[in-house]
Design an enzyme around this catalytic site. Sequence first.
Site, short mmCIF file in Angstrom:
data_model
loop_
_atom_site.label_atom_id
_atom_site.label_comp_id
_atom_site.label_asym_id
_atom_site.label_seq_id
_atom_site.Cartn_x
_atom_site.Cartn_y
_atom_site.Cartn_z
N ASP A 10 31.75 38.43 40.87
CA ASP A 10 32.84 37.58 41.39
C ASP A 10 32.54 36.08 41.28
O ASP A 10 33.09 35.28 42.03
CB ASP A 10 33.16 37.94 42.85
CG ASP A 10 33.74 39.34 42.99
OD1 ASP A 10 34.25 39.87 41.98
OD2 ASP A 10 33.65 39.91 44.10
N GLU A 11 31.68 35.70 40.34
CA GLU A 11 31.31 34.29 40.20
C GLU A 11 31.76 33.70 38.87
O GLU A 11 31.40 32.57 38.54
CB GLU A 11 29.79 34.14 40.34
CG GLU A 11 29.22 34.54 41.69
CD GLU A 11 29.65 33.62 42.81
OE1 GLU A 11 29.95 32.44 42.53
OE2 GLU A 11 29.71 34.09 43.96
#
Length: 288
Positions: A232-233
């Site tokens: 999720d980065e």
Amino acid sequence: MSSTSPVDPTHLVLTLSCPDRPGIVAAVAGLLAEHGGNITESQQFGDPLSGLFFMRVQVTTDVPVTQLRADLTRLAARFEMAWQLDVAGRPVRTLVMVSTTAHCLNDLAFRQRSEALPIDLVAVVSNHDLLRPMADFYGIPFHHVPVTAATKAAAEERLLALVEELDVELVVLARYMQILSDDLCRRLQGRVINIHHSFLPSFKGARPYAQAHQRGVKLIGATAHYVTGDLDEGPIIEQDVERVDHTHAVQDLVALGQDVERRALARAVRWHAEHRVLLDGNRTIVFR
């Protein structure tokens, strides 16, 4: 099944990035003019942080694409450009991955059919069999690929085989509740979009909406981003939020959250398919 409008093969979209320096816009516009090009849309941005210049141009021309590509290749060498040329509005061949939650898959399939979302949904891949009827309803081939710790590597090889076999250009994780390996993320870099909830503060693990409700959040949201090996980065394409208050029960937050996820993901997919998103390190430039 798709209701996309006919694509004009003489209407092209050019995207490029290169070190910023004087004369780039003039050189690109001049080359297109030499090919009888009529620019129908043009956007550009120079990033002072990275020192890079980004440009997106739509142009109509009757000159053969092969000739235009050859001349662009020579121009690109002069300016150290990374560039891409495609037919504007051409549906991008897209594979959607899901688990058991249907709202994002249903939204993308419906938008493709009813709103000319410029994608061609060529397959649905799921680690469960629950959403097969939805894929069947929209006429999209469904592939059940179970994933366990013991079969994860084999499942990812099956996915890559489908990407190759179906000539997939974009993979969308439409609430696919499995983490992709670092190797798979590298092999599909810049071609995988994910959607997930966004809370302030962040709530991870099981039942995030229940956690958010317990903390009395005032905003819920969603983030659509490119997938990297860092969970999720990846570079963010689009975000959306919805204001909530003490009157909203957990089920209200879930319903609102799913609606926000649909909106953010649909915009991100559309902008990617329209070649409006350019990577700038760990950020994106989005020409809306």
